[in-house]
Motif scaffolding. Sequence first.
Motif, short mmCIF file in Angstrom:
data_model
loop_
_atom_site.label_atom_id
_atom_site.label_comp_id
_atom_site.label_asym_id
_atom_site.label_seq_id
_atom_site.Cartn_x
_atom_site.Cartn_y
_atom_site.Cartn_z
N PHE A 80 0.84 -1.20 0.00
CA PHE A 80 0.00 0.00 0.00
C PHE A 80 0.88 1.25 0.00
O PHE A 80 1.70 1.44 0.89
CB PHE A 80 -0.90 -0.01 1.23
CG PHE A 80 -2.24 0.62 1.01
CD1 PHE A 80 -3.26 -0.08 0.38
CD2 PHE A 80 -2.50 1.92 1.43
CE1 PHE A 80 -4.51 0.50 0.19
CE2 PHE A 80 -3.74 2.50 1.23
CZ PHE A 80 -4.74 1.78 0.60
N PRO A 81 0.72 2.14 -0.99
CA PRO A 81 1.72 3.20 -1.19
C PRO A 81 1.41 4.56 -0.57
O PRO A 81 2.26 5.44 -0.57
CB PRO A 81 1.75 3.32 -2.71
CG PRO A 81 0.33 3.08 -3.11
CD PRO A 81 -0.22 2.07 -2.11
N VAL A 82 0.18 4.78 -0.07
CA VAL A 82 -0.21 6.14 0.33
C VAL A 82 -0.18 6.34 1.84
O VAL A 82 -0.29 5.38 2.61
CB VAL A 82 -1.62 6.48 -0.20
CG1 VAL A 82 -1.64 6.48 -1.71
CG2 VAL A 82 -2.66 5.51 0.35
N PRO A 83 -0.05 7.59 2.28
CA PRO A 83 -0.03 7.88 3.72
C PRO A 83 -1.41 7.75 4.35
O PRO A 83 -2.43 7.74 3.66
CB PRO A 83 0.46 9.33 3.77
CG PRO A 83 0.06 9.91 2.46
CD PRO A 83 0.17 8.79 1.47
N GLU A 84 -1.43 7.66 5.66
CA GLU A 84 -2.69 7.53 6.40
C GLU A 84 -3.58 8.74 6.13
O GLU A 84 -3.10 9.86 5.94
CB GLU A 84 -2.42 7.41 7.89
CG GLU A 84 -3.66 7.11 8.71
CD GLU A 84 -3.34 6.80 10.16
OE1 GLU A 84 -4.31 6.61 10.93
OE2 GLU A 84 -2.15 6.74 10.53
N GLY A 85 -4.88 8.49 6.12
CA GLY A 85 -5.84 9.56 5.86
C GLY A 85 -6.11 9.78 4.39
O GLY A 85 -6.69 10.80 4.00
N TYR A 94 1.14 -0.78 -7.80
CA TYR A 94 0.34 0.44 -7.93
C TYR A 94 0.99 1.39 -8.93
O TYR A 94 2.21 1.63 -8.89
CB TYR A 94 0.23 1.17 -6.59
CG TYR A 94 -0.64 0.49 -5.57
CD1 TYR A 94 -1.97 0.86 -5.39
CD2 TYR A 94 -0.14 -0.54 -4.77
CE1 TYR A 94 -2.77 0.23 -4.44
CE2 TYR A 94 -0.92 -1.18 -3.83
CZ TYR A 94 -2.24 -0.79 -3.67
OH TYR A 94 -3.03 -1.42 -2.75
N SER A 95 0.19 1.94 -9.84
CA SER A 95 0.68 2.95 -10.78
C SER A 95 -0.39 4.02 -10.95
O SER A 95 -1.49 3.90 -10.41
CB SER A 95 1.01 2.31 -12.13
OG SER A 95 -0.14 1.74 -12.71
N LYS A 96 -0.07 5.07 -11.70
CA LYS A 96 -1.00 6.16 -11.94
C LYS A 96 -1.42 6.19 -13.40
O LYS A 96 -0.61 5.96 -14.28
CB LYS A 96 -0.36 7.49 -11.56
CG LYS A 96 0.05 7.58 -10.10
CD LYS A 96 0.96 8.77 -9.84
CE LYS A 96 1.54 8.72 -8.44
NZ LYS A 96 2.51 9.79 -8.18
N SER A 97 -2.68 6.48 -13.63
CA SER A 97 -3.21 6.54 -14.98
C SER A 97 -2.60 7.71 -15.74
O SER A 97 -2.51 8.83 -15.22
CB SER A 97 -4.74 6.69 -14.93
OG SER A 97 -5.27 6.88 -16.22
N VAL A 98 -2.18 7.45 -16.97
CA VAL A 98 -1.65 8.51 -17.84
C VAL A 98 -2.81 9.18 -18.55
O VAL A 98 -3.74 8.51 -19.02
CB VAL A 98 -0.66 7.92 -18.87
CG1 VAL A 98 -0.16 9.00 -19.82
CG2 VAL A 98 0.51 7.26 -18.15
#
Length: 213
Positions: free
Chosen positions: A57-62, A133-137
């Motif tokens: 899981f790549p994102v910070p809490e919240g 996990y990646s981001k949509s282009v």
Amino acid sequence: MLLKYAEDNKPFNSDKWITELKFDGIRLIPSYIERPRLYTRHENEITANYPELIESFPVPEGTILDSELIVLGEDGKPDLKAAMERFKSRKSKNKSHVVVFDIIKYKGRDVTGLTLTERKKILEDAFEPNEYYSKSVYWQGIGIEYFKATQKQGLEGVVLKQAESKYEIGKKSGKWQKVIAYEMDQFYLAGYSKGKSGWLLSDGNNGVRAESE
């Protein structure tokens, strides 16, 4: 936020709209409120189904993301059948991947009231892509060209989104529109198979017939 079909299922060019690939997978809401969790768009928790996605899981809490859960086939394209197989069984060897295209909350801050352009900027800084996990282009102003490219590659289609749109939770909005790259041809009804419950079709040229179960 849900999609509506574009008028006549046709793409368009506008500098006020961005275009993204429409991934053939399962809508997924990754959430880190107290601890990482995964939800479907119907708010069903499926955290236990994907331990590898929780571990990475790549994102910070919240933070809450909006994404598509996909499995790539041997041809490198999203394979919905393979994604569903993995969804149904942790024993499946199909490797899941999450493509993130929007952000709903960041470090405890609700960002749904911001424009899509602003949310994309926050998303860019929200996490570093990893194996799962990646981001949509996305591209701005070239909806027609992008759609033609997806057709040539045999992909599902595109999503066009108003750059200034705010995130409307649970609503089907015309500010997000999908264009599907349907494969179409003309066939003639040749008969009906009662035993196999299917239609017998003919292309009308060389006598080739197909049976649809």
